[in-house]
Every structure is written in C-alpha cells, then in structure tokens.
Design a protein around this motif. Sequence first.
Motif, PDB file in Angstrom:
ATOM      1  N   ALA A 108       0.833  -1.222   0.000  1.00 46.04           N
ATOM      2  CA  ALA A 108       0.000   0.000   0.000  1.00 46.04           C
ATOM      3  C   ALA A 108       0.861   1.263   0.000  1.00 46.04           C
ATOM      4  CB  ALA A 108      -0.927  -0.016   1.209  1.00 46.04           C
TER       5      ALA A 108
ATOM      6  N   ALA B 293      -5.957 -12.135  -4.246  1.00 44.74           N
ATOM      7  CA  ALA B 293      -6.912 -12.108  -5.357  1.00 44.74           C
ATOM      8  C   ALA B 293      -7.306 -10.648  -5.562  1.00 44.74           C
ATOM      9  CB  ALA B 293      -8.129 -12.944  -4.989  1.00 44.74           C
TER      10      ALA B 293
ATOM     11  N   GLU C 207      10.749   3.298   5.510  1.00 39.35           N
ATOM     12  CA  GLU C 207      10.431   1.877   5.723  1.00 39.35           C
ATOM     13  C   GLU C 207      11.429   1.274   6.719  1.00 39.35           C
ATOM     14  OE1 GLU C 207       8.155  -0.627   5.089  1.00 39.35           O
ATOM     15  OE2 GLU C 207       9.603  -1.896   6.118  1.00 39.35           O
TER      16      GLU C 207
ATOM     17  N   LEU D 179      -6.507  -6.208   0.562  1.00 36.38           N
ATOM     18  CA  LEU D 179      -5.624  -5.398  -0.275  1.00 36.38           C
ATOM     19  C   LEU D 179      -6.423  -4.617  -1.322  1.00 36.38           C
ATOM     20  CD1 LEU D 179      -2.734  -4.605  -0.758  1.00 36.38           C
ATOM     21  CD2 LEU D 179      -2.434  -6.633  -2.165  1.00 36.38           C
ATOM     22  N   ASN D 180      -7.540  -5.209  -1.776  1.00 33.60           N
ATOM     23  CA  ASN D 180      -8.406  -4.490  -2.718  1.00 33.60           C
ATOM     24  C   ASN D 180      -8.919  -3.197  -2.091  1.00 33.60           C
ATOM     25  OD1 ASN D 180      -8.845  -6.222  -5.234  1.00 33.60           O
ATOM     26  ND2 ASN D 180      -9.060  -7.706  -3.589  1.00 33.60           N
TER      27      ASN D 180
ATOM     28  N   LEU E  71       9.594   5.646  11.871  1.00 34.60           N
ATOM     29  CA  LEU E  71       8.996   6.815  12.515  1.00 34.60           C
ATOM     30  C   LEU E  71       9.085   6.619  14.029  1.00 34.60           C
ATOM     31  CD1 LEU E  71       7.152   9.418  12.267  1.00 34.60           C
ATOM     32  CD2 LEU E  71       5.253   7.844  12.675  1.00 34.60           C
TER      33      LEU E  71
ATOM     34  N   ARG F 295       2.651 -16.197  -0.459  1.00 36.45           N
ATOM     35  CA  ARG F 295       1.390 -15.465  -0.274  1.00 36.45           C
ATOM     36  C   ARG F 295       0.942 -14.817  -1.565  1.00 36.45           C
ATOM     37  NH1 ARG F 295       0.636 -11.770   4.992  1.00 36.45           N
ATOM     38  NH2 ARG F 295      -0.698 -10.410   3.748  1.00 36.45           N
TER      39      ARG F 295
ATOM     40  N   ALA G 118      -4.843   1.675   4.163  1.00 36.61           N
ATOM     41  CA  ALA G 118      -4.589   0.226   4.192  1.00 36.61           C
ATOM     42  C   ALA G 118      -4.686  -0.329   5.610  1.00 36.61           C
ATOM     43  CB  ALA G 118      -3.255  -0.076   3.517  1.00 36.61           C
ATOM     44  N   GLU G 119      -3.804  -1.287   5.973  1.00 46.62           N
ATOM     45  CA  GLU G 119      -3.996  -1.982   7.255  1.00 46.62           C
ATOM     46  C   GLU G 119      -3.798  -1.067   8.458  1.00 46.62           C
ATOM     47  OE1 GLU G 119      -2.343  -5.955   7.484  1.00 46.62           O
ATOM     48  OE2 GLU G 119      -4.046  -6.602   6.271  1.00 46.62           O
TER      49      GLU G 119
HETATM   50  C1  FAD Z   1      -2.966 -14.820   4.712  1.00 52.43           C
HETATM   51  C2  FAD Z   1      -3.443 -13.573   4.064  1.00 52.43           C
HETATM   52  C3  FAD Z   1      -3.992 -13.613   2.794  1.00 52.43           C
HETATM   53  C4  FAD Z   1      -4.488 -12.441   2.182  1.00 52.43           C
HETATM   54  N1  FAD Z   1      -5.084 -12.545   0.957  1.00 52.43           N
HETATM   55  C5  FAD Z   1      -5.603 -11.421   0.401  1.00 52.43           C
HETATM   56  C6  FAD Z   1      -6.287 -11.473  -0.871  1.00 52.43           C
HETATM   57  O1  FAD Z   1      -6.444 -12.537  -1.487  1.00 52.43           O
HETATM   58  N2  FAD Z   1      -6.774 -10.304  -1.400  1.00 52.43           N
HETATM   59  C7  FAD Z   1      -6.642  -9.115  -0.724  1.00 52.43           C
HETATM   60  O2  FAD Z   1      -7.132  -8.084  -1.223  1.00 52.43           O
HETATM   61  N3  FAD Z   1      -5.983  -9.023   0.470  1.00 52.43           N
HETATM   62  C8  FAD Z   1      -5.479 -10.147   1.038  1.00 52.43           C
HETATM   63  N4  FAD Z   1      -4.836 -10.061   2.246  1.00 52.43           N
HETATM   64  C9  FAD Z   1      -4.610  -8.754   2.850  1.00 52.43           C
HETATM   65  C10 FAD Z   1      -3.333  -8.101   2.291  1.00 52.43           C
HETATM   66  O3  FAD Z   1      -2.264  -9.018   2.193  1.00 52.43           O
HETATM   67  C11 FAD Z   1      -2.932  -6.945   3.188  1.00 52.43           C
HETATM   68  O4  FAD Z   1      -4.010  -6.037   3.181  1.00 52.43           O
HETATM   69  C12 FAD Z   1      -1.709  -6.214   2.712  1.00 52.43           C
HETATM   70  O5  FAD Z   1      -0.606  -7.035   2.510  1.00 52.43           O
HETATM   71  C13 FAD Z   1      -1.311  -5.202   3.784  1.00 52.43           C
HETATM   72  O6  FAD Z   1      -0.548  -4.248   3.194  1.00 52.43           O
HETATM   73  P1  FAD Z   1      -0.088  -2.933   3.991  1.00 52.43           P
HETATM   74  O7  FAD Z   1       0.853  -2.248   3.049  1.00 52.43           O
HETATM   75  O8  FAD Z   1      -1.229  -2.183   4.548  1.00 52.43           O
HETATM   76  O9  FAD Z   1       0.675  -3.444   5.319  1.00 52.43           O
HETATM   77  P2  FAD Z   1       2.068  -4.206   5.495  1.00 52.43           P
HETATM   78  O10 FAD Z   1       2.307  -5.163   4.394  1.00 52.43           O
HETATM   79  O11 FAD Z   1       2.039  -4.731   6.893  1.00 52.43           O
HETATM   80  O12 FAD Z   1       3.158  -3.052   5.351  1.00 52.43           O
HETATM   81  C14 FAD Z   1       3.458  -2.141   6.383  1.00 52.43           C
HETATM   82  C15 FAD Z   1       4.914  -1.727   6.251  1.00 52.43           C
HETATM   83  O13 FAD Z   1       5.197  -0.681   7.202  1.00 52.43           O
HETATM   84  C16 FAD Z   1       6.474  -0.898   7.770  1.00 52.43           C
HETATM   85  N5  FAD Z   1       6.496  -0.213   9.090  1.00 52.43           N
HETATM   86  C17 FAD Z   1       5.827  -0.579  10.218  1.00 52.43           C
HETATM   87  N6  FAD Z   1       6.052   0.321  11.199  1.00 52.43           N
HETATM   88  C18 FAD Z   1       6.868   1.270  10.686  1.00 52.43           C
HETATM   89  C19 FAD Z   1       7.448   2.471  11.221  1.00 52.43           C
HETATM   90  N7  FAD Z   1       7.225   2.883  12.481  1.00 52.43           N
HETATM   91  N8  FAD Z   1       8.236   3.226  10.404  1.00 52.43           N
HETATM   92  C20 FAD Z   1       8.466   2.821   9.115  1.00 52.43           C
HETATM   93  N9  FAD Z   1       7.952   1.707   8.577  1.00 52.43           N
HETATM   94  C21 FAD Z   1       7.162   0.936   9.333  1.00 52.43           C
HETATM   95  C22 FAD Z   1       6.584  -2.413   7.847  1.00 52.43           C
HETATM   96  O14 FAD Z   1       7.947  -2.817   7.888  1.00 52.43           O
HETATM   97  C23 FAD Z   1       5.883  -2.858   6.563  1.00 52.43           C
HETATM   98  O15 FAD Z   1       6.764  -3.001   5.471  1.00 52.43           O
HETATM   99  C24 FAD Z   1      -4.377 -11.208   2.860  1.00 52.43           C
HETATM  100  C25 FAD Z   1      -3.808 -11.151   4.159  1.00 52.43           C
HETATM  101  C26 FAD Z   1      -3.365 -12.332   4.757  1.00 52.43           C
HETATM  102  C27 FAD Z   1      -2.782 -12.280   6.167  1.00 52.43           C
END
Ligand code: FAD
Length: 401
Positions: A13, A50, A32, A311-312, A136, A47, A297-298
């Motif tokens: 994201a 979809a 990061e 992720l969508n 951060l 991993r 995002a998350e």
């Molecule tokens: C098993 C599984 C299957 C999934 N399948 C699907 C699917 O089929 N379709 C779908 O849409 N979604 C799916 N998801 C959800 C999707 O994978 C997540 O929504 C997505 O990967 C999360 O992305 P993100 O960038 O929000 O968070 P993250 O991937 O957690 O990225 C956050 C980043 O921030 C960094 N960070 C943390 N704290 C700090 C800080 N203080 N300073 C700097 N950097 C920091 C971390 O190192 C990390 O790299 C699935 C999730 C799981 C667990």
Amino acid sequence: MKTEVLIIGGGVAGLAMALTLGKRAIPVTLIEGFDLHNAAPVLHFGRTAALMGSSIDLLKELALWDRLKDTTEPLKQMRIIDDGNPQIDPVIIDFKAEEIGAEMFGHNVPNMMLQTILLEAVKSCDSIKIICPDKLQSFEVASSHIIATLESGKKIIATLMIGADGKKSKTRALANIKFKENQYGQSAITCLFHHSKPHENISTEHHRAGGPFTTVPMPDQTIDNNEASHCSSLVWVEKTEDADKYVALDKHLFEHAIQKRSRGALGQITLASNPESWPLSAVLAERFTATRLALIAEAAHAMSPIGAQGLNLSLRDVSSLSDIILSALRLGEDIGSINVLERYEESRRLDINSRFEGVDKYNRLVSNNIDIIRLFRRTGLKSLSAIPALKQLAMKQGLAA
Ligand SMILES: Cc1cc2nc3c(=O)[nH]c(=O)nc-3n(C[C@H](O)[C@H](O)[C@H](O)COP(=O)(O)OP(=O)(O)OC[C@H]3O[C@@H](n4cnc5c(N)ncnc54)[C@H](O)[C@@H]3O)c2cc1C
C-alpha cells in the motif's frame, strides 16, 4: 529535510501510494523499517492476493500490469463447499463470472511479484526519496506542516503525512486514533503447491469448523524435470494452536493434509513453498485522519483474508487519497488541511465499514460448527443456488469496487 508528502511504511500500500503521487511529480519521501535495497525480509514467497477490477485498473494506470500479468492467473469460478460435517453430504455451490456477464472475477497475484515490481518503479521515480532502514519515532504538528522524527534522529518536514505502516501502526498510535480489534483465535496458513489435476481457473473454498480452507489458481509452473506442473496457492484458516501444529508437520504429512481437505479434487499434491502461518485479527480505526495525517490500508483497517477484500480495499484507499490530493493541488488548496482530509474520510468510510462488518460476520458464520449455525449456513447456500437473482447480487457485491 522537506517534502510535500511523507509516507510511513513501504508495504504494497505504501509503495503504491508513493508511486501514484510520485508519477505526478509530487515530492514524496517514503520511510520503511526494513532495508528495501535488500528486500528479502519483507517478501513472502507463498502469499498471493486475489485482486479485483479497481485494483487491476490502478496497476494498469501505474503501467505495472503488463509486467505483472503473466505471473497471475484469472479467477473465473468460485466454488463454495460446506464441509462442516463428515456425516452428511457437503453442499456445493458454484459462482461463475459468466453468470454476471464478466469474463473473470479477478486475478490471483503473487505478493512477492507485486511488491518487487512496485519497488522497482518507486526506486526509478525521481520524485520519490526512500529512507530505509529507518522508522517513525514521533511527530509534532505545526500550523502549516508536520515534523516527523525518525529513530535515526533525522527530522522530516512535510505538508501531509500518510500512515501506511500496517495493522500495528505506530502512526495511528502516535496520533491517538482509537481502533477496535476483533480477535478470532485463528491463523491463516499460506503456501504455493503443485498438483496433478488442472484447477480450471476455479477457486474453491471449503467451509469447515476451524475456518475456511481455500485453494486459489496460479499459472502452471515449470518444475525440475522441465515439465509444466499445475499450481495453486493455499489460504487455510485454522484455530491458531492447530495452524501451528500443521505448519510444523513433515512435508509429506502436510501435503497429505492438503490432499485430504481438498477432497482429492486437485490430484497429487507437492509443496512449492514452505507453509507460513499468519495470526488473524480484524482492526478498524475510529477515524482515518488526524491533523495533517491520513491513514491508509492496514493502518486503517485489517480483516480476515476470507473474501479477499483486504488489499483491494487498501488499493481503493490509495486511488481515493491520490485523487483528492491531486484535485486539491490543482485548486491551490493545502493538502494537509482539515477540508481536504475530511473529503478522504468521507470517501472511504462507507466502503471500509461495510466490508469490515461483512467480512467479520462471514468469517464467524463459516468458521462455526454449532449445529444451528451450520444448518443456517447450509440453508443459505442452498437458497443462493435456487434463486439466481440473489446469487447474482452476491457475486456483484463480492466484486463491487
Ligand atoms: C494470509 C493472508 C492472505 C491475504 N489474501 C488477500 C487477498 O487474497 N486479497 C486481498 O485483497 N488481500 C489479502 N490479504 C490482505 C493483504 O495481504 C494486506 O491487506 C496487505 O498485505 C497489507 O498491506 P499494507 O501495506 O497495509 O501493510 P504491510 O504489508 O504490513 O506493510 C506495512 C509496512 O510498514 C512498515 N512499518 C511498520 N512500522 C513502521 C514504522 N514505524 N516506520 C516505518 N515503517 C514501518 C513495515 O515494515 C511494513 O513493510 C491477505 C492477508 C493475509 C494475512
């Protein structure tokens, strides 16, 4: 150091957010915690996600889809099998994309490829500066900017800060944004596996007591002896204590467990990546904005992988926030102002809340083996089968983007 937009977190994201803005020559700094120049620690080979219509549109807009496409597989049919009780016949229902006039529901995309391609594009974008490994630590807000302090001691001044730092977001915590968290006591086991029978572009979700067991089609892969082998990814939700036991199993026993749970539908199973286990919980922030801050995002919402929404939803945050920032800049507005951030909050609230509640209820329904709930689930599936209009509505809701 000064920047227009400061992004905390370089997961999928955060990288996509940086690229949508950087491509329009907006100065972006991305922080990061991992060393993105040596990205191994953040990549997970087994991993996949979809991705549906609007996510793929965003990747096309970023000129990434053509590079990614061949590593993905179209999802043309979803099969749901209520497998909760071995004493009675399972209920099976098929949802075909063609029933709603679509060629496919979406594509199954390997996370590792998505992250790698995004990262390469971010690295080659002149408007984006990456600072890593660093984190951060704190921030303070002034009238026209925000000042972030990193663990290294560096200070960055930005007009707007975006928290994309995942489910345990420090940005969210520092901004005192409350959140609700639902613990499920479940973990998702993920891996890639080869199989002797073709998947026919069908994703199959078995509903069982511990949680859903889902196989998702991947493109055929060439294996050791140069032969093509069918391939799928697995998202197997179980009670956490059971998931830990399965992941620790000997390779052949684990393969046998997949074969048994998939009812032999994919034939002989061979693992193509090491199984990993991900503890599941759902998180929803009370607000997605604070002074000069937006969460995406998350950091704003996390949910069970069932229904493949996470992720969508996150990529829809990225599209929405970047559109709002770009139009604010065109109008000469301050992109960190309350008015602009309020537009983001409003644009995302309904989509996020409804998906969060829907996925939470669906997860509880399909992971439950109490007799009355199982009966309700089986009756519900049978009714969907019998009423085409209801079935089409369910498919369109799942696809809605
Ligand atoms: C098993 C599984 C299957 C999934 N399948 C699907 C699917 O089929 N379709 C779908 O849409 N979604 C799916 N998801 C959800 C999707 O994978 C997540 O929504 C997505 O990967 C999360 O992305 P993100 O960038 O929000 O968070 P993250 O991937 O957690 O990225 C956050 C980043 O921030 C960094 N960070 C943390 N704290 C700090 C800080 N203080 N300073 C700097 N950097 C920091 C971390 O190192 C990390 O790299 C699935 C999730 C799981 C667990």
